[in-house]
Design a protein around this motif. Sequence first.
Motif, mmCIF file in Angstrom:
data_model
loop_
_atom_site.group_PDB
_atom_site.id
_atom_site.type_symbol
_atom_site.label_atom_id
_atom_site.label_comp_id
_atom_site.label_asym_id
_atom_site.label_seq_id
_atom_site.Cartn_x
_atom_site.Cartn_y
_atom_site.Cartn_z
ATOM 1 N N GLU A 164 0.841 -1.206 0.000
ATOM 2 C CA GLU A 164 0.000 0.000 0.000
ATOM 3 C C GLU A 164 0.883 1.267 0.000
ATOM 4 O O GLU A 164 0.667 2.183 -0.787
ATOM 5 N N HIS A 165 1.893 1.251 0.853
ATOM 6 C CA HIS A 165 2.745 2.433 1.009
ATOM 7 C C HIS A 165 3.598 2.703 -0.231
ATOM 8 O O HIS A 165 3.637 3.827 -0.715
ATOM 9 N N ALA B 17 2.875 6.734 -6.827
ATOM 10 C CA ALA B 17 1.856 7.585 -7.462
ATOM 11 C C ALA B 17 2.138 9.058 -7.163
ATOM 12 O O ALA B 17 2.074 9.917 -8.048
ATOM 13 N N LEU B 18 2.498 9.334 -5.909
ATOM 14 C CA LEU B 18 2.763 10.730 -5.524
ATOM 15 C C LEU B 18 3.964 11.292 -6.290
ATOM 16 O O LEU B 18 3.949 12.443 -6.740
ATOM 17 N N LEU C 5 2.911 12.186 -9.734
ATOM 18 C CA LEU C 5 2.124 13.427 -9.756
ATOM 19 C C LEU C 5 3.052 14.639 -9.636
ATOM 20 O O LEU C 5 2.852 15.663 -10.297
ATOM 21 N N HIS D 117 -3.459 1.414 -5.343
ATOM 22 C CA HIS D 117 -3.262 1.727 -3.920
ATOM 23 C C HIS D 117 -4.604 1.571 -3.175
ATOM 24 O O HIS D 117 -4.678 0.930 -2.125
ATOM 25 N N PHE D 118 -5.651 2.122 -3.759
ATOM 26 C CA PHE D 118 -6.991 2.069 -3.161
ATOM 27 C C PHE D 118 -7.493 0.621 -3.103
ATOM 28 O O PHE D 118 -8.029 0.164 -2.084
ATOM 29 N N ILE E 134 -13.762 5.892 5.041
ATOM 30 C CA ILE E 134 -13.765 7.091 4.176
ATOM 31 C C ILE E 134 -14.521 8.221 4.881
ATOM 32 O O ILE E 134 -14.139 9.384 4.807
ATOM 33 N N ILE F 92 -8.145 9.560 5.095
ATOM 34 C CA ILE F 92 -8.670 8.690 4.030
ATOM 35 C C ILE F 92 -9.694 9.463 3.194
ATOM 36 O O ILE F 92 -9.718 9.342 1.964
ATOM 37 N N GLY G 7 -7.619 11.452 0.829
ATOM 38 C CA GLY G 7 -7.052 10.599 -0.235
ATOM 39 C C GLY G 7 -8.123 10.253 -1.255
ATOM 40 O O GLY G 7 -7.891 10.297 -2.467
ATOM 41 N N LEU H 143 -8.466 10.935 -5.341
ATOM 42 C CA LEU H 143 -8.793 9.905 -6.353
ATOM 43 C C LEU H 143 -9.996 10.347 -7.199
ATOM 44 O O LEU H 143 -9.983 10.206 -8.431
ATOM 45 N N LEU I 135 -9.030 12.876 -9.705
ATOM 46 C CA LEU I 135 -8.216 12.339 -10.809
ATOM 47 C C LEU I 135 -9.057 11.556 -11.824
ATOM 48 O O LEU I 135 -8.662 11.412 -12.977
ATOM 49 N N ALA J 11 -3.406 14.962 -2.183
ATOM 50 C CA ALA J 11 -2.586 13.756 -1.994
ATOM 51 C C ALA J 11 -1.473 14.033 -0.988
ATOM 52 O O ALA J 11 -1.180 13.206 -0.114
ATOM 53 N N HIS K 257 -2.921 14.286 2.467
ATOM 54 C CA HIS K 257 -3.230 12.903 2.874
ATOM 55 C C HIS K 257 -1.981 12.256 3.493
ATOM 56 O O HIS K 257 -2.035 11.662 4.568
ATOM 57 N N LEU L 179 -1.575 11.280 7.477
ATOM 58 C CA LEU L 179 -1.534 9.877 7.915
ATOM 59 C C LEU L 179 -0.268 9.550 8.704
ATOM 60 O O LEU L 179 -0.263 8.676 9.551
ATOM 61 N N ARG L 180 0.820 10.313 8.407
ATOM 62 C CA ARG L 180 2.048 10.134 9.199
ATOM 63 C C ARG L 180 1.989 11.124 10.357
ATOM 64 O O ARG L 180 2.483 12.240 10.247
HETATM 65 C C1 HEM Z 1 -3.793 10.755 -5.269
HETATM 66 C C2 HEM Z 1 -4.180 9.876 -4.355
HETATM 67 C C3 HEM Z 1 -3.301 9.243 -3.323
HETATM 68 C C4 HEM Z 1 -1.952 9.309 -3.142
HETATM 69 C C5 HEM Z 1 -0.898 9.999 -4.008
HETATM 70 C C6 HEM Z 1 -1.654 8.549 -1.952
HETATM 71 C C7 HEM Z 1 -0.394 8.400 -1.412
HETATM 72 C C8 HEM Z 1 -0.111 7.761 -0.230
HETATM 73 C C9 HEM Z 1 1.163 7.738 0.408
HETATM 74 C C10 HEM Z 1 2.400 8.425 -0.124
HETATM 75 C C11 HEM Z 1 1.043 6.997 1.533
HETATM 76 C C12 HEM Z 1 2.097 6.753 2.618
HETATM 77 C C13 HEM Z 1 3.259 5.937 2.236
HETATM 78 C C14 HEM Z 1 4.238 5.789 3.357
HETATM 79 O O1 HEM Z 1 3.876 5.954 4.535
HETATM 80 O O2 HEM Z 1 5.409 5.522 3.051
HETATM 81 C C15 HEM Z 1 -0.314 6.537 1.604
HETATM 82 C C16 HEM Z 1 -0.814 5.725 2.599
HETATM 83 C C17 HEM Z 1 -2.108 5.338 2.685
HETATM 84 N N1 HEM Z 1 -3.128 5.689 1.839
HETATM 85 FE FE1 HEM Z 1 -2.982 6.849 0.205
HETATM 86 N N2 HEM Z 1 -2.813 8.004 -1.455
HETATM 87 C C18 HEM Z 1 -3.843 8.410 -2.258
HETATM 88 C C19 HEM Z 1 -5.162 8.054 -2.161
HETATM 89 C C20 HEM Z 1 -5.646 7.187 -1.228
HETATM 90 C C21 HEM Z 1 -6.998 6.663 -1.211
HETATM 91 C C22 HEM Z 1 -8.058 6.959 -2.262
HETATM 92 C C23 HEM Z 1 -7.090 5.861 -0.124
HETATM 93 C C24 HEM Z 1 -8.262 5.090 0.374
HETATM 94 C C25 HEM Z 1 -9.495 5.501 0.243
HETATM 95 C C26 HEM Z 1 -5.809 5.853 0.544
HETATM 96 C C27 HEM Z 1 -5.508 5.151 1.691
HETATM 97 C C28 HEM Z 1 -4.271 5.075 2.266
HETATM 98 C C29 HEM Z 1 -3.973 4.294 3.455
HETATM 99 C C30 HEM Z 1 -4.961 3.461 4.254
HETATM 100 C C31 HEM Z 1 -2.618 4.457 3.721
HETATM 101 C C32 HEM Z 1 -1.791 3.821 4.834
HETATM 102 C C33 HEM Z 1 -2.022 4.521 6.133
HETATM 103 C C34 HEM Z 1 -1.311 3.873 7.293
HETATM 104 O O3 HEM Z 1 -0.200 3.370 7.157
HETATM 105 O O4 HEM Z 1 -1.895 3.902 8.361
HETATM 106 N N3 HEM Z 1 -4.954 6.657 -0.163
HETATM 107 N N4 HEM Z 1 -1.002 7.031 0.539
#
Ligand code: HEM
Length: 210
Positions: A50-51, A57-58, A61, A96-97, A115, A121, A124, A128, A131, A165, A168, A172-173
Amino acid sequence: MTLAQSINGWLRRVPAWTLYVVFALWGGWYFYLALTRSTGIWTNQVQGLEHVVGLLALKILIAILAITPIRTYTGINLVKFRRALGVSAFFLVLYHFLVWWFLDVQTLGRVVADIIKRPYITIGMGALVLLLPLAVTSNNLSIRKLGPLAWRRLHWLTYPAVLLAAVHFVWLRKGWQLEPLTYLAIIVALLLLRVKWRRLALALPGLSRG
Ligand code: HEM
């Protein structure tokens, strides 16, 4: 011939579709690593996948936002790769989603609840959703149907999508970590580079008087 001109000459020979192949293989490689548990880097295979996919993706972008400033300041023209980068970024966000949905939370009820309840979330998901129309209209037929101006205006959605993004990631961090803040700072800087300051000053009488 300048260095930028020779780089452009070389880039003209690289078909844009190669990016689809590169990112499809890249995404597939990550899946393979998660499936075979062949990496010790990720303590949790699903969240690791997931990460890395979210991060890839980021980065794409950000690369899209960098194309215009690179052309302005160096003369290197990467514009022909923009569409392939955009579509690839969209599919990676979808990936990722879907990893989060099917391999992590698993039930639709929890997907919807998360969500709604977890702001990072929600944000994020917002990215999406923004996009989606861009990916759907990234073809010549849509450009013809919408007209170039409306199409270009629609594609301004890229800016709020990338910003969401980054937020987000920061959110989350928890605890203001350097890595997500660096991504956010790069994105804000790239967005500020696009602002037409002179035109803005002329549009705002208060500013133009000074
Ligand atoms: C343009 C859209 C998005 C981008 C660029 C993006 C990018 C990222 C990045 C960079 C991370 C963290 C990676 C890391 O910690 O090393 C992450 C984690 C996460 N993303 Fe996204 N994300 C996007 C959309 C979404 C969507 C649509 C969802 C779900 C609805 C989502 C759910 C999550 C979750 C659950 C995590 C992990 C959180 C955790 O570790 O507790 N993301 N995302």
